[in-house]
Design a protein around this motif. Structure first.
Motif, PDB file in Angstrom:
ATOM      1  N   ARG A 112      45.336  39.004  46.224  1.00 24.86           N
ATOM      2  CA  ARG A 112      45.511  37.637  45.740  1.00 24.86           C
ATOM      3  C   ARG A 112      44.825  36.614  46.642  1.00 24.86           C
ATOM      4  NH1 ARG A 112      51.184  36.976  45.930  1.00 24.86           N
ATOM      5  NH2 ARG A 112      51.306  38.470  44.215  1.00 24.86           N
ATOM      6  N   LEU A 113      44.595  36.980  47.901  1.00 29.95           N
ATOM      7  CA  LEU A 113      43.922  36.060  48.823  1.00 29.95           C
ATOM      8  C   LEU A 113      42.537  35.673  48.321  1.00 29.95           C
ATOM      9  CD1 LEU A 113      44.893  37.743  52.227  1.00 29.95           C
ATOM     10  CD2 LEU A 113      45.977  35.773  51.119  1.00 29.95           C
ATOM     11  N   SER A 114      41.923  36.545  47.532  1.00 35.16           N
ATOM     12  CA  SER A 114      40.595  36.237  46.986  1.00 35.16           C
ATOM     13  C   SER A 114      40.645  35.094  45.991  1.00 35.16           C
ATOM     14  CB  SER A 114      39.986  37.484  46.335  1.00 35.16           C
ATOM     15  OG  SER A 114      39.681  38.455  47.311  1.00 35.16           O
ATOM     16  N   LEU A 115      41.803  34.858  45.396  1.00 37.40           N
ATOM     17  CA  LEU A 115      41.989  33.678  44.552  1.00 37.40           C
ATOM     18  C   LEU A 115      42.437  32.482  45.372  1.00 37.40           C
ATOM     19  CD1 LEU A 115      43.756  35.024  41.323  1.00 37.40           C
ATOM     20  CD2 LEU A 115      41.347  34.405  41.613  1.00 37.40           C
ATOM     21  N   ASP A 131      42.079  31.772  48.503  1.00 36.82           N
ATOM     22  CA  ASP A 131      41.046  31.247  49.399  1.00 36.82           C
ATOM     23  C   ASP A 131      39.926  30.540  48.641  1.00 36.82           C
ATOM     24  OD1 ASP A 131      42.487  32.223  51.487  1.00 36.82           O
ATOM     25  OD2 ASP A 131      41.201  33.952  51.882  1.00 36.82           O
ATOM     26  N   ARG A 132      39.890  30.711  47.336  1.00 35.79           N
ATOM     27  CA  ARG A 132      38.908  30.000  46.516  1.00 35.79           C
ATOM     28  C   ARG A 132      39.546  28.827  45.762  1.00 35.79           C
ATOM     29  NH1 ARG A 132      37.039  35.243  46.879  1.00 35.79           N
ATOM     30  NH2 ARG A 132      34.777  35.427  47.152  1.00 35.79           N
ATOM     31  N   GLY A 133      40.711  28.425  46.213  1.00 34.34           N
ATOM     32  CA  GLY A 133      41.311  27.220  45.687  1.00 34.34           C
ATOM     33  C   GLY A 133      42.356  27.407  44.612  1.00 34.34           C
ATOM     34  N   PHE A 134      42.634  28.651  44.215  1.00 33.07           N
ATOM     35  CA  PHE A 134      43.634  28.894  43.180  1.00 33.07           C
ATOM     36  C   PHE A 134      45.054  28.719  43.718  1.00 33.07           C
ATOM     37  CE2 PHE A 134      40.673  30.462  40.106  1.00 33.07           C
ATOM     38  CZ  PHE A 134      41.357  30.580  38.908  1.00 33.07           C
ATOM     39  N   VAL A 135      45.921  28.248  42.855  1.00 35.52           N
ATOM     40  CA  VAL A 135      47.361  28.302  43.062  1.00 35.52           C
ATOM     41  C   VAL A 135      47.872  29.495  42.246  1.00 35.52           C
ATOM     42  CG1 VAL A 135      49.558  27.097  42.758  1.00 35.52           C
ATOM     43  CG2 VAL A 135      47.481  25.798  43.316  1.00 35.52           C
ATOM     44  N   TYR A 136      48.840  30.232  42.789  1.00 32.25           N
ATOM     45  CA  TYR A 136      49.415  31.368  42.078  1.00 32.25           C
ATOM     46  C   TYR A 136      50.907  31.124  41.902  1.00 32.25           C
ATOM     47  CZ  TYR A 136      50.856  36.134  40.942  1.00 32.25           C
ATOM     48  OH  TYR A 136      51.390  37.235  40.328  1.00 32.25           O
ATOM     49  N   ALA A 137      51.416  31.339  40.687  1.00 31.89           N
ATOM     50  CA  ALA A 137      52.826  31.089  40.412  1.00 31.89           C
ATOM     51  C   ALA A 137      53.405  32.206  39.557  1.00 31.89           C
ATOM     52  CB  ALA A 137      53.000  29.743  39.709  1.00 31.89           C
ATOM     53  N   ILE A 138      54.685  32.481  39.765  1.00 29.55           N
ATOM     54  CA  ILE A 138      55.439  33.451  38.962  1.00 29.55           C
ATOM     55  C   ILE A 138      56.524  32.699  38.213  1.00 29.55           C
ATOM     56  CG2 ILE A 138      56.830  35.549  38.965  1.00 29.55           C
ATOM     57  CD1 ILE A 138      55.642  36.161  41.756  1.00 29.55           C
ATOM     58  N   LEU A 174      33.543  40.930  45.231  1.00 30.31           N
ATOM     59  CA  LEU A 174      35.002  40.808  45.207  1.00 30.31           C
ATOM     60  C   LEU A 174      35.660  42.148  45.533  1.00 30.31           C
ATOM     61  CD1 LEU A 174      35.534  38.552  42.053  1.00 30.31           C
ATOM     62  CD2 LEU A 174      36.179  37.970  44.408  1.00 30.31           C
ATOM     63  N   PHE A 175      35.141  43.221  44.945  1.00 29.52           N
ATOM     64  CA  PHE A 175      35.672  44.560  45.220  1.00 29.52           C
ATOM     65  C   PHE A 175      35.584  44.871  46.707  1.00 29.52           C
ATOM     66  CE2 PHE A 175      34.641  49.054  45.975  1.00 29.52           C
ATOM     67  CZ  PHE A 175      35.810  49.653  45.527  1.00 29.52           C
ATOM     68  N   LYS A 176      34.414  44.625  47.297  1.00 22.41           N
ATOM     69  CA  LYS A 176      34.230  44.912  48.722  1.00 22.41           C
ATOM     70  C   LYS A 176      35.128  44.021  49.584  1.00 22.41           C
ATOM     71  CE  LYS A 176      29.396  46.321  48.094  1.00 22.41           C
ATOM     72  NZ  LYS A 176      27.973  45.925  48.310  1.00 22.41           N
ATOM     73  N   GLU A 177      35.281  42.781  49.156  1.00 19.21           N
ATOM     74  CA  GLU A 177      36.120  41.836  49.890  1.00 19.21           C
ATOM     75  C   GLU A 177      37.570  42.306  49.914  1.00 19.21           C
ATOM     76  OE1 GLU A 177      35.471  37.575  49.033  1.00 19.21           O
ATOM     77  OE2 GLU A 177      37.584  37.546  48.456  1.00 19.21           O
ATOM     78  N   MET A 178      38.092  42.713  48.757  1.00 21.81           N
ATOM     79  CA  MET A 178      39.474  43.175  48.689  1.00 21.81           C
ATOM     80  C   MET A 178      39.649  44.510  49.406  1.00 21.81           C
ATOM     81  SD  MET A 178      40.685  41.947  44.862  1.00 21.81           S
ATOM     82  CE  MET A 178      39.279  42.633  43.989  1.00 21.81           C
ATOM     83  N   LYS A 179      38.693  45.394  49.237  1.00 19.20           N
ATOM     84  CA  LYS A 179      38.759  46.707  49.892  1.00 19.20           C
ATOM     85  C   LYS A 179      38.722  46.550  51.411  1.00 19.20           C
ATOM     86  CE  LYS A 179      36.525  51.276  49.716  1.00 19.20           C
ATOM     87  NZ  LYS A 179      35.910  51.408  51.051  1.00 19.20           N
ATOM     88  N   ALA A 180      37.969  45.544  51.892  1.00 17.14           N
ATOM     89  CA  ALA A 180      37.832  45.341  53.335  1.00 17.14           C
ATOM     90  C   ALA A 180      39.130  44.887  53.984  1.00 17.14           C
ATOM     91  CB  ALA A 180      36.729  44.317  53.608  1.00 17.14           C
ATOM     92  N   ARG A 181      40.087  44.394  53.193  1.00 15.14           N
ATOM     93  CA  ARG A 181      41.376  43.980  53.748  1.00 15.14           C
ATOM     94  C   ARG A 181      42.320  45.172  53.944  1.00 15.14           C
ATOM     95  NH1 ARG A 181      41.279  39.879  49.462  1.00 15.14           N
ATOM     96  NH2 ARG A 181      40.246  38.021  50.270  1.00 15.14           N
ATOM     97  N   ILE A 182      41.976  46.307  53.363  1.00 14.72           N
ATOM     98  CA  ILE A 182      42.845  47.483  53.410  1.00 14.72           C
ATOM     99  C   ILE A 182      42.507  48.329  54.625  1.00 14.72           C
ATOM    100  CG2 ILE A 182      43.522  49.606  52.224  1.00 14.72           C
ATOM    101  CD1 ILE A 182      42.816  48.211  49.598  1.00 14.72           C
ATOM    102  N   LYS A 183      43.513  48.669  55.389  1.00  9.35           N
ATOM    103  CA  LYS A 183      43.324  49.577  56.511  1.00  9.35           C
ATOM    104  C   LYS A 183      43.179  50.983  55.943  1.00  9.35           C
ATOM    105  CE  LYS A 183      45.315  50.897  60.968  1.00  9.35           C
ATOM    106  NZ  LYS A 183      46.492  50.763  61.863  1.00  9.35           N
ATOM    107  N   GLU A 184      41.976  51.506  55.967  1.00  6.36           N
ATOM    108  CA  GLU A 184      41.703  52.758  55.259  1.00  6.36           C
ATOM    109  C   GLU A 184      42.350  53.963  55.945  1.00  6.36           C
ATOM    110  OE1 GLU A 184      37.806  53.468  53.838  1.00  6.36           O
ATOM    111  OE2 GLU A 184      37.374  51.352  53.455  1.00  6.36           O
ATOM    112  N   LYS A 185      42.301  53.990  57.253  1.00  5.62           N
ATOM    113  CA  LYS A 185      42.949  55.084  57.982  1.00  5.62           C
ATOM    114  C   LYS A 185      44.315  54.578  58.422  1.00  5.62           C
ATOM    115  CE  LYS A 185      42.250  58.353  61.804  1.00  5.62           C
ATOM    116  NZ  LYS A 185      42.393  59.550  60.960  1.00  5.62           N
ATOM    117  N   TYR A 245      39.514  38.888  38.359  1.00  8.52           N
ATOM    118  CA  TYR A 245      39.260  37.717  39.187  1.00  8.52           C
ATOM    119  C   TYR A 245      37.902  37.096  38.875  1.00  8.52           C
ATOM    120  CZ  TYR A 245      43.329  38.751  42.151  1.00  8.52           C
ATOM    121  OH  TYR A 245      44.609  38.963  42.627  1.00  8.52           O
ATOM    122  N   ALA A 246      36.904  37.929  38.623  1.00  2.20           N
ATOM    123  CA  ALA A 246      35.583  37.398  38.278  1.00  2.20           C
ATOM    124  C   ALA A 246      35.650  36.607  36.979  1.00  2.20           C
ATOM    125  CB  ALA A 246      34.569  38.535  38.166  1.00  2.20           C
TER     126      ALA A 246
END
Length: 720
Positions: free
Chosen positions: A505-508, A510-517, A98-109, A707-708
């Motif tokens: 939040r995409l990690s949730l 994309d695994r079927g979660f709904v997110y609400a505020i 999960l950490f690698k998945e979320m980190k991979a979405r970030i443009k590091e440079k 998330y885990a």
């Protein structure tokens, strides 16, 4: 919008079906026969007003108070961390993924959009693999050579925690004042750097809030000094470069410990303001920035239940105030006549619109408002008296002025985001009304916003009030109550929780979660009354609103009790504790981050940082009515022998806002009294505070833990 071909629809259906089958098949089993820590009980009566209130775990504040049980406290927190590691042990690989998945979405440079001020373009940039930022500028044009002002990556080396803040350039562009916190207690030392020679001066100013204001002589710096024990901002001091810091002059001393104070400079550069503010009243003082040795003059003496905020424009001061205006109004006054009897109304109070603030330009005024729970911006052209609103075109979003330091500019920089739109920076010409997208957060890995749906719904509270709910989910959701849903809430201090994008939040999703505020009372989404109906002796509205939102989402078939989760942090952690006690059956799991859960005991102890600032929010329990009401909802005081949902609690040993011992005591009491077999985990970051880790990647480890935990409760295991 193009329709998907039939084979694509079939593929999405198959993927959704396959994921549901995986979630049914792979159940994470918490390790059996693992004994959680048992905290020692040392009864202490902490009651008053004739009320006997026994706290068995009061001793846990000894690390904070430097008491005899300090070592025992640290040992207990380490034992809880070890227990959490064991219980989550089977998810270690999943958390790493999960950490690698979320980190991979970030443009590091990456690089921020440059901001122009006083002849220079300022920006930050990041390098691949680096945790912090480099602060840079270019003179006159973006084609000019880069000047690196601060390399925070290099500065942070050797520190477990590092925060650099309060960057402040002198009017002649030659000096930089900045604050550094290496403990995560929000106590900053201010340093001054010569940008021509690179020298860091010996003028190290300690125990500050990090921010400062330069006088126009380029050598006098005003700053806010903190009390090292209570962390209250108590004094504004004046430092002259090269002088003995121990002899810095106190230009303002705040005697009311209910007030926060700070110092800043008008955008015009002509005035320096001191602001003193409590929850319900405020007071400003000012001097000309050209006269640093002048005595600060009171703008308008503080008035009971009156807030006001001042800025300068041309030949007038502008005042945003709630004086005889529930939802605030805008007023003006001459530069030489600043007291209230001289104020003239520009924008009146409106029952359906909350005036949140203004951004001042030489020839324009940008008014930030909130209507029907949504932010809007009005542009006022002062040369022709024309005014208009920006159009944002989504049902739930957040839009607010960005960095606009140049007083004479005709361009408004603003930020925009929604639950499906990544953070975006626009430049808007206030003369031609043309807008240009300068930058949108790049989400690596192929994010497609059209694959997600966002809605704005309304739940009905028990008293008939309509509560806004912002919601996002992956397209193709079947509303049959089987989807997991995470409901987030805060509801305190008038802080509105707007619908913003999160690539994590995409990690949730994309695994079927709904997110609400849940935009519950205690925030300010629906106006000032929304806040006042969720504080002090009406605080329980915040909790019942959130519960009503949860039941609404179940009734609308977005989820069910078996798949409903709740999350909140700090005062939102209080919300989590309250809803657990009030409706433990409604939630399958709860995440309480740095939770404020021992309300009465904390508010009785004025030695705890920031307590006295909070009396107008929660009440002062030295008054019996407030004591009784606070005790009736305080999560720690209302733990009982009953079944509770699964719970993950996070805290930081050096937290300056909610001390570590509140969640630690709460967990110990829950373990003692709960009657269920659900899991309770306490995770303490032993080297961080209220905001968690300081690096731009390290905090993702905390998100991966959260998330885990949620996904494990839904049956996810490594590979999902």
């Amino acid at each position: 919008m193009k329709k998907l071909p039939l084979f694509a629809v079939a593929l999405i259906t198959f993927i959704s079906y396959s994921f549901n089958k995986i979630m049914e098949r792979k159940i994470y089993h918490w390790p059996a026969n693992v004994t959680p820590p048992v905290a020692e009980k040392k009864p202490k009566d902490v009651g008053m007003h004739g009320d006997k209130r026994i706290d068995d775990y009061y001793w846990m504040n000894d690390y904070f108070k430097k008491g005899p049980d300090s070592t025992e406290v640290v040992n207990y927190l380490n034992a809880e961390n070890a227990y959490e590691d064991t219980m989550m042990g089977g998810l270690k690989t999943f958390r790493e993924d999960l950490f690698k998945e979320m980190k991979a979405r970030i443009k590091e440079k990456d690089e921020s959009v440059p901001v122009f001020k006083n002849g220079y373009f300022y920006y930050t940039r990041t390098d691949e693999g680096k945790q912090y930022y480099k602060y840079c500028r270019k003179k006159g044009t973006l084609d000019a050579p880069e000047e690196m002002l601060l390399d925070v990556d290099a500065m942070a080396e050797g520190h477990n925690y590092y925060s650099a803040a309060g960057f402040n350039i002198s009017p002649d562009n030659k000096l930089l004042a900045f604050g550094v916190d290496t403990l995560s207690r929000r106590i900053y030392n201010i340093y001054i750097k010569n940008l021509e020679t690179g020298e860091i001066y010996a003028d190290e100013i300690q125990l500050t809030s990090g921010g400062s204001a330069w006088a126009n002589d380029n050598k006098t710096l005003f700053y806010t000094e903190k009390n090292p024990a209570t962390l209250l901002t108590e004094r504004i001091k004046k430092h002259v470069l090269g002088s003995d810091i121990s002899k810095d002059v106190v230009v303002y001393n705040e005697t009311d410990h209910s007030n926060y104070i700070g110092v800043g400079k008008s955008k015009s550069g002509k005035y320096i303001f001191i602001q003193s503010q409590a929850t319900m009243s405020s007071e400003s003082r000012f001097i000309s920035a050209d006269e640093p040795n002048a005595d600060f003059k009171i703008f308008q003496p503080r008035m009971k239940d009156v807030l006001y905020d001042v800025d300068h424009q041309g030949d007038r001061f502008l005042i945003v105030t709630n004086w005889n205006a529930k939802n605030f109004r805008l007023m003006e006054t001459p530069l030489t006549k600043t007291t209230g009897e001289n104020w003239k109304e520009i924008i009146p109070n409106r029952t359906d619109v909350l005036l949140e603030g203004i951004d001042v330009f030489k020839d324009f005024l940008v008014v930030s408002e909130r209507k029907n729970g949504l932010l809007q911006m009005e542009i006022r052209n002062l040369t022709n008296n024309d005014h208009h609103y920006l159009d944002f075109g989504e049902p739930a979003y957040a839009a607010y002025p960005g960095a606009n330091p140049e007083y004479s500019s005709t361009t408004l920089r603003y930020n925009y985001t929604s639950l499906t739109t990544p953070s975006s920076v626009f430049d808007y010409s206030m003369t031609t009304r043309d807008k240009q997208l300068m930058k949108q957060q790049e989400v690596l890995g192929g994010y497609d916003k059209t694959q997600y749906v966002t809605e704005r719904l309304y739940a009905t509270a028990k008293d008939g009030v309509k509560i806004p709910v912002s919601i996002v989910y992956k397209k193709g959701l079947t509303r049959n109550g089987s989807a997991p849903l995470l409901l987030y809430g805060y509801g305190s201090y008038g802080n509105s929780m707007d619908a913003t994008f999160s690539s994590n939040r995409l990690s949730l999703l994309d695994r079927g979660f709904v997110y609400a505020i849940a935009h519950i009372r205690g925030g300010q989404e629906m106006g000032r009354q929304w806040y006042e109906d969720g504080k002090l002796m009406k605080k329980k509205n915040t909790f019942t609103d959130f519960i009503d939102c949860g039941e609404f989402l179940i009734n609308e078939k977005f989820t069910s009790k078996e798949h409903l989760y709740a999350m909140g942090g700090s005062a939102g952690g209080l919300l989590m504790g309250a809803i657990m006690n009030m409706r433990p059956d409604l939630w399958h799991g709860i995440i309480a981050a740095v939770p404020f859960v021992d309300v009465v005991t904390t508010m009785l102890d004025e030695s705890i940082p920031l307590t006295t600032n909070e009396f107008d929010e929660w009440g002062n329990p030295k008054n019996k009515d407030a004591y009784d009401y606070m005790k009736s909802y305080s999560p720690y005081d209302n733990v009982d022998k009953k079944a509770y949902p699964n719970l993950l609690v996070t805290t930081g040993l050096h937290d300056s806002q909610v001390q570590y011992f509140e969640p630690a005591k709460w967990v110990a009491k829950l373990r003692e009294l709960k009657t269920d077999n659900n899991v309770i985990l306490l995770h303490t970051n032993m080297s961080a505070g209220h905001g968690g880790a300081s690096g731009r990647f390290d905090y993702l480890k905390d998100v991966a833990l959260q998330y885990a935990f949620l996904l494990a409760l839904e049956g996810a295991t490594p590979g999902n």
